[in-house]
Design an enzyme around this catalytic site. Structure first.
Site, PDB file in Angstrom:
ATOM      1  N   GLU A  32       0.836  -1.212   0.000  1.00  0.00           N
ATOM      2  CA  GLU A  32       0.000   0.000   0.000  1.00  0.00           C
ATOM      3  C   GLU A  32       0.868   1.259   0.000  1.00  0.00           C
ATOM      4  OE1 GLU A  32      -2.837  -0.177   3.203  1.00  0.00           O
ATOM      5  OE2 GLU A  32      -4.175  -1.514   2.090  1.00  0.00           O
TER       6      GLU A  32
ATOM      7  N   GLU B 155      -6.263  -7.048  -1.409  1.00  0.00           N
ATOM      8  CA  GLU B 155      -6.649  -6.926  -0.001  1.00  0.00           C
ATOM      9  C   GLU B 155      -7.936  -6.126   0.108  1.00  0.00           C
ATOM     10  OE1 GLU B 155      -3.610  -5.628   2.820  1.00  0.00           O
ATOM     11  OE2 GLU B 155      -5.140  -4.449   3.868  1.00  0.00           O
TER      12      GLU B 155
END
Length: 452
Positions: free
Chosen positions: A278, A370
């Site tokens: 991320e 995710e």
């Protein structure tokens, strides 16, 4: 009550002890609930040997509900560990000639429902009721058996038949914190009970992760890749960068790590590489630069595997930073066979995020590596309405996904109730959280993998 199950081996039966004749080639099991009362029941189990004589047998099956417990049995030595039940033949019935039967049984207790087991093994080999091995069909294998080496075609993830597919599965939590959750029993449950297509291995780089023990974490990742492979699941190797958010901070570590795991796993068909979890607080240009330096390292060892590239704003295609997918569309990573990550948490990210995915999916190959059913913190209540809207959209667009998390973390996003990983039962409904039950119900529905 009605006959529940018939089963037969497709391989030989191996004796547990003593002399034996040639390996048997088939068996049949009749399971009948003969009596049931408040909180208890009695079951008769008839084992028929359809193959050659076998001396020394062990029957195995799983209680399909966590509330079912063995109390006592007869005509065999009975035991239960977690959901797994075994019965070992007694001295006087341990030899079964061709066509011979052994009548055994037990009493048990239950809470809630009392479903019947549907799969049995004799000496570790599955039973189906005949001595003939059914002809293999592409749809009968594991996800990796059916789909083989994956690749990107257009905006889709495609299988060995060049047909678009969707993979559905679960992500670990940080393996430095929840390593005990990832063992043979839990991965068996994920592959067999959840019928998961993939297993994402979240290896944090900071937060007491890879940087503290590169060799140890690399070895643990490789071990989990092997465990997924042996169960026919795809494995996403996630280089879980989070803080700091600029992946270039870990550029040298990424090159070292991916050079190692790519060389070691290059011959496997089940590996997907996710090179930066991320990215946050950093421009798309910086993320792109990182990707264009790490991808060649992987390609030098493994030229065929799919690679997932993280996107700006915690892998939101920039939406969480007030941007949108156009920055990636207008300036894509200079590499082939790659996909772009999109992450969301259903209680925090709703219509405007779904709109961005719908637009982007027409021009970019996306992989939801995710997502959570709760807020972006990983906690709070499950937002069933938003979660269902997201899952329906991903199904419609054939976008693969991994849910956060296959763990017993004390947070709303966890699939298991706290303490589950201290025991051995990962299969019963009683160990699931609301999020886990929702995801299992979606993931365990039949895949539709095209083969022509």
């Amino acid at each position: 009550m009605a006959l529940l199950a018939t089963c037969a081996t497709v391989l030989g039966l191996t004796a547990l002890a003593g002399p034996q004749a040639a390996a048997a080639a088939g068996c049949k099991v009749d399971y009948t609930v003969t009596n049931q009362w408040q909180g208890g029941f009695q079951a008769a189990v008839k084992i028929t040997n359809l193959g050659d004589t076998v001396t020394g047998w062990k029957l195995g099956f799983a209680m399909p509900d966590a509330g079912q417990k063995l109390v006592q049995g007869w005509n065999a030595t009975w035991s239960q560990s977690g959901s797994a039940v075994t019965a070992v033949g007694a001295d006087w019935n341990r030899t079964l000639a061709t066509g011979a039967t052994a009548d055994v049984g037990f009493t048990g207790t239950f809470t809630g429902a009392n479903p019947k087991p549907t799969a049995f093994t004799l000496n570790g080999v599955a039973c189906t009721g005949s001595t003939e091995e059914p002809p293999p069909t592409p749809g009968d294998g594991t996800p990796v058996d059916v789909n083989g080496q994956l690749h990107v075609c257009g905006v889709h993830l495609c299988n060995q038949y060049d047909r678009p597919i969707q993979l559905r599965g679960m992500s670990t939590h940080g393996i430095q914190w929840f390593s005990k959750c990832y063992n043979n029993a839990s991965l068996d449950a994920l592959a067999k009970d959840w019928k998961s297509d993939l297993f994402r291995i979240a290896m944090y780089v900071q937060e007491d992760g890879y940087e503290t023990d590169p060799a140890g974490f690399t070895g643990r990742v490789n071990s989990l890749v092997d465990m997924a492979e042996s169960r026919g699941m795809y494995a996403v190797i996630d280089f879980h960068t989070l803080t700091p958010g600029d992946p270039n901070y870990n550029l040298d570590r990424a090159k070292t790590f991916f050079a190692s795991v790519a060389a070691r796993n290059a011959d496997k068909k089940n590996v997907i590489y996710e090179i930066a979890n991320e990215p946050n607080g950093v421009s798309w240009a910086a993320v792109k630069s990182y990707a264009e330096q790490v991808i060649p390292v992987i390609r030098a060892a493994d030229p065929d595997a799919v690679i997932i590239v993280g996107t700006r704003g915690w892998s939101s295609l920039g939406v969480s930073d007030g941007s949108n997918e156009s920055e990636v569309i207008d300036n894509p990573v200079n590499a082939t066979n790659i996909m772009y990550a999109f992450h969301f948490y259903a209680a925090s990210h709703k219509d405007n995020y779904r709109a961005a995915v719908s637009r982007a999916a027409t021009q970019l190959p996306l992989f939801v590596s995710e997502f959570g059913t709760v807020t972006a913190t990983g906690g709070g209540a499950v937002d069933r309405v938003s979660s269902t809207a997201w899952l329906d959209l991903l199904d419609q667009l054939k976008i693969s996904y991994a849910n956060w998390t296959y763990s017993d973390a004390n947070e709303g996003s966890a699939a298991f109730k706290p303490g589950t990983c201290n025991g051995g039962d990962y299969s019963g409904s009683g160990v699931l959280t609301e999020s886990g039950a929702l995801l299992k119900s979606r993931i365990s529905t039949a895949d539709n993998f095209p083969t022509n």
